[in-house]
Scaffold this active site. Structure first.
Site, PDB file in Angstrom:
ATOM      1  N   LYS A   1      18.707   3.405  21.065  1.00  0.00           N
ATOM      2  CA  LYS A   1      17.718   3.903  20.108  1.00  0.00           C
ATOM      3  C   LYS A   1      18.394   4.046  18.743  1.00  0.00           C
ATOM      4  O   LYS A   1      19.368   4.779  18.594  1.00  0.00           O
ATOM      5  CB  LYS A   1      17.162   5.256  20.568  1.00  0.00           C
TER       6      LYS A   1
ATOM      7  N   LYS B   1      14.893   0.355  21.213  1.00  0.00           N
ATOM      8  CA  LYS B   1      13.904   0.895  20.278  1.00  0.00           C
ATOM      9  C   LYS B   1      14.499   1.028  18.894  1.00  0.00           C
ATOM     10  O   LYS B   1      15.607   1.551  18.783  1.00  0.00           O
ATOM     11  CB  LYS B   1      13.479   2.269  20.804  1.00  0.00           C
TER      12      LYS B   1
HETATM   13  C1  PBG Z   1      11.848  11.368  19.337  1.00  0.00           C
HETATM   14  C2  PBG Z   1      11.025  10.150  19.184  1.00  0.00           C
HETATM   15  C3  PBG Z   1      10.752   9.455  18.007  1.00  0.00           C
HETATM   16  C4  PBG Z   1       9.930   8.395  18.356  1.00  0.00           C
HETATM   17  C5  PBG Z   1       9.711   8.471  19.725  1.00  0.00           C
HETATM   18  N1  PBG Z   1      10.425   9.557  20.225  1.00  0.00           N
HETATM   19  C6  PBG Z   1      11.101   9.758  16.605  1.00  0.00           C
HETATM   20  C7  PBG Z   1      12.489   9.846  16.187  1.00  0.00           C
HETATM   21  O1  PBG Z   1      13.425   9.576  16.924  1.00  0.00           O
HETATM   22  O2  PBG Z   1      12.664  10.220  15.032  1.00  0.00           O
HETATM   23  C8  PBG Z   1       9.370   7.372  17.413  1.00  0.00           C
HETATM   24  C9  PBG Z   1       8.277   6.534  17.957  1.00  0.00           C
HETATM   25  C10 PBG Z   1       7.560   5.756  16.938  1.00  0.00           C
HETATM   26  O3  PBG Z   1       7.974   5.677  15.758  1.00  0.00           O
HETATM   27  O4  PBG Z   1       6.524   5.178  17.289  1.00  0.00           O
HETATM   28  N2  PBG Z   1      11.309  12.226  20.317  1.00  0.00           N
END
Ligand code: PBG
Length: 324
Positions: free
Chosen positions: A195, A247
């Protein structure tokens, strides 16, 4: 004389259908959904046209539609009314995410896979994915204790697959052990392994009313680091993840392909809020043709090796695939 003519296989729609290498299927789509505490009607998310913050009533209806559309699952995010330093709402059985999970599991738990975001950022007043140390940094090991409790609360609410999106070291192992100790060995763990600290989460921050100031670069990956993404995925697999995630999706297809080549477990990809917003905005201006662009964006994810895509278009795309 040109004996080798690749165009033969592109000559008719039937020939193209027969030789297509990548096919979308609705069972491989997961819909992320937002449920907000204390509202009676869905609230629109400006930066994500077509996506809403659900009330408990509207999420019940929406998941029924999602199940009827035949998608593979839903991933739930909660938006609490009250936030605090440790994200108490995340572990409270009456916290919004756990309540919503019970509602959704009861409604569609047999028809699709009910999944929950396991992270503290929606529940903390500082907006970070973990708890803070005295110096203001995100405390990895103290956060793991919160994640373990959150995992048990989510499993007890009926979540079948926990999406560990916090990027704390050791989170998969700790959550796996906590689930097993509490008698939840049947609940699966999805490690958001690779991520990235991405600008493409922008609209999501509106979607969850994020309190974050600053960024997540001390725990999420540097966008330039492909090898490190693979390392994170392999670590999650070692720690006992059932599924790993890359992601965002579209700008990280190389990472997705590498993880897919190396992984013995399913590899999923999250088409994030910014990917959604960009395409919707261009389509709204008439600068891009919406449906083929959406289908192409998803096809690319599967072509790169993704097994499942999380996408805010999941239900709409499932219906298109039915029409074909
Ligand atoms: C954190 C989380 C995020 C997203 C999913 N889970 C945001 C981040 O890490 O700042 C982003 C998902 C998206 O942008 O569609 N719990």
């Amino acid at each position: 004389m040109i004996p080798i003519r690749p165009r033969r296989l592109r000559s008719t729609p039937a020939m193209r259908a027969l030789t297509a290498e990548t096919r979308l299927h609705r069972s491989r789509l997961v819909l992320p959904m937002f449920v907000r505490e204390g509202i009676d009607e869905p609230v629109a998310i400006t930066s994500m046209p077509g996506v809403v913050q659900h009330s408990l009533d509207s999420v019940r209806r929406a998941v029924t539609e999602a199940a009827e559309a035949g998608i593979g699952g839903v991933m739930l995010f909660g938006i609490p009314e009250e936030k605090d330093a440790v994200g108490s709402g995340a572990t409270d059985p009456d916290g919004i995410l756990n309540v919503a999970t019970r509602v959704v599991a009861e409604e569609v738990g047999d028809a699709l896979v009910v999944q929950t975001d396991l992270c503290l950022d929606e529940f903390t007043d500082h907006g970070h994915c973990g708890v803070l140390a005295a110096d203001g940094s995100v405390d990895n090991d103290a956060t793991l204790e919160r994640y373990a409790d959150m995992a048990i609360a989510q499993a007890e609410s009926g979540s079948q697959l926990l999406g560990l999106s916090g990027m704390m070291d050791g989170q998969v192992a700790v959550v796996r052990a906590a689930l097993d100790d509490a008698g939840h060995s049947g609940v699966a763990v999805l490690g958001y392994a690779a991520k990235y600290a991405s600008a493409f989460y922008g609209p999501f921050r509106e979607a969850v009313d994020s309190s974050l100031k600053g960024d997540r670069r001390s725990y999420q990956l540097d966008p330039g680091n492909g090898r490190e993404g693979l390392r994170e995925a392999l670590l999650d697999i070692d720690e006992g993840a059932d599924v790993v995630m890359v992601k965002p999706a579209s700008h990280y297809l190389d990472v997705l392909a590498e993880v897919a080549a190396a992984s013995e477990i399913p590899v999923w990809a999250y088409q994030v809020s910014g990917e959604y917003a960009m395409l919707e905005a261009a389509a709204a201006h008439g600068w891009i043709t919406r449906r083929p662009a959406i289908l192409e964006s998803l096809t690319a994810i599967f072509r790169a090796g993704g097994d499942v895509a999380l996408t805010y278009w999941a239900v709409e795309v499932a219906r298109w695939l039915d029409e074909r």
